[in-house]
Design an enzyme around this catalytic site. Sequence first.
Site, mmCIF file in Angstrom:
data_model
loop_
_atom_site.group_PDB
_atom_site.id
_atom_site.type_symbol
_atom_site.label_atom_id
_atom_site.label_comp_id
_atom_site.label_asym_id
_atom_site.label_seq_id
_atom_site.Cartn_x
_atom_site.Cartn_y
_atom_site.Cartn_z
ATOM 1 N N ASN A 20 -2.923 7.349 8.152
ATOM 2 C CA ASN A 20 -2.145 8.559 8.683
ATOM 3 C C ASN A 20 -2.722 9.919 8.847
ATOM 4 O OD1 ASN A 20 0.965 7.527 8.058
ATOM 5 N ND2 ASN A 20 -0.375 6.362 6.644
ATOM 6 N N HIS A 116 5.187 7.159 2.143
ATOM 7 C CA HIS A 116 5.515 5.898 1.426
ATOM 8 C C HIS A 116 5.767 4.738 1.805
ATOM 9 C CE1 HIS A 116 5.784 3.427 -2.808
ATOM 10 N NE2 HIS A 116 6.969 3.382 -1.821
ATOM 11 N N GLU A 181 4.482 4.782 10.124
ATOM 12 C CA GLU A 181 4.307 5.622 9.752
ATOM 13 C C GLU A 181 3.076 6.700 10.841
ATOM 14 O OE1 GLU A 181 1.604 4.946 5.482
ATOM 15 O OE2 GLU A 181 2.385 2.907 5.495
HETATM 16 C C1 GAR Z 1 -0.278 4.113 3.788
HETATM 17 O O1 GAR Z 1 0.513 2.788 4.667
HETATM 18 C C2 GAR Z 1 0.890 5.358 2.867
HETATM 19 O O2 GAR Z 1 1.965 5.035 3.410
HETATM 20 C C3 GAR Z 1 0.309 4.872 1.317
HETATM 21 O O3 GAR Z 1 -1.199 4.156 1.630
HETATM 22 C C4 GAR Z 1 -1.357 3.714 2.853
HETATM 23 C C5 GAR Z 1 -2.684 5.026 3.644
HETATM 24 O O4 GAR Z 1 -2.836 4.572 4.703
HETATM 25 N N1 GAR Z 1 0.684 5.652 1.200
HETATM 26 C C6 GAR Z 1 0.736 5.067 -0.457
HETATM 27 O O5 GAR Z 1 1.012 3.970 -0.343
HETATM 28 C C7 GAR Z 1 0.983 5.649 -1.808
HETATM 29 N N2 GAR Z 1 1.966 5.495 -2.761
HETATM 30 P P1 GAR Z 1 -4.036 5.262 4.847
HETATM 31 O O6 GAR Z 1 -5.137 5.562 4.529
HETATM 32 O O7 GAR Z 1 -4.701 4.573 6.693
HETATM 33 O O8 GAR Z 1 -3.419 6.617 5.916
#
Ligand code: GAR
Length: 214
Positions: A20, A116, A181
């Site tokens: 993200n 989220h 996302e």
């Molecule tokens: C993402 O899917 C985000 O939505 C989630 O962690 C992942 C991080 O991925 N966040 C949560 O679960 C927060 N409660 P990334 O490091 O590849 O962005």
Amino acid sequence: MSGPVARRRVAVLVSGRGSNLGALLAAARAPDCPAEIVLVLSNNPDAGGLALARAAGVAAEAIDHRPFKGDRAAHETALDARLRAAGTEIVCLAGYMRRLTPFLVNAWAGRMLNIHPSLLPAFPGLDTHARALAAGVCLHGCTVHLVTEGVDEGPILAQAAVPVLPGDTEAALAARVLAQEHLLYPAALRMVAGGTAPPPADPAAALAALLPRP
Ligand code: GAR
């Protein structure tokens, strides 16, 4: 004739791979983007997001929580000091997997966003994709919301939905949500930084509106 767009100074907090963060960094490269990523912080020195930020020429630092030995307030005080020193105006949590105390939440109230991986208020907390599959929902997705003291309870800024398909595995569903996302978070940040975000939705009121009246 319009001059260069005013850019809000944004810090991103990550704990892991940082995909993200990658989407936010890419979006911020657009000349008309009202957000500039000035700092990336992580509680995890091994977070892939730190390397990603450095490769993009953005200041990135680990503030490891472990030496603080459970003193969350002290760890957050260190984070807060670094955020302020960088002139941060908006904080984006992007896979930041530490629960925040009221200190940091209130210090950045209205200026701290989180993404989220569910359609809140459904499935707050962890393991959202497995829980969505177990619940048999047909729609799943992701939410960008303002951070408040309750975990995953803050006012909703934006959501994107994906279908749950027959035979979906947790990994397949997670990948479908993650692709959304990467579109949703930059769009939501753009709205907040540009001052064009509609008033956030109260998730409790949104849920109440969906439920049948007694
Ligand atoms: C993402 O899917 C985000 O939505 C989630 O962690 C992942 C991080 O991925 N966040 C949560 O679960 C927060 N409660 P990334 O490091 O590849 O962005």
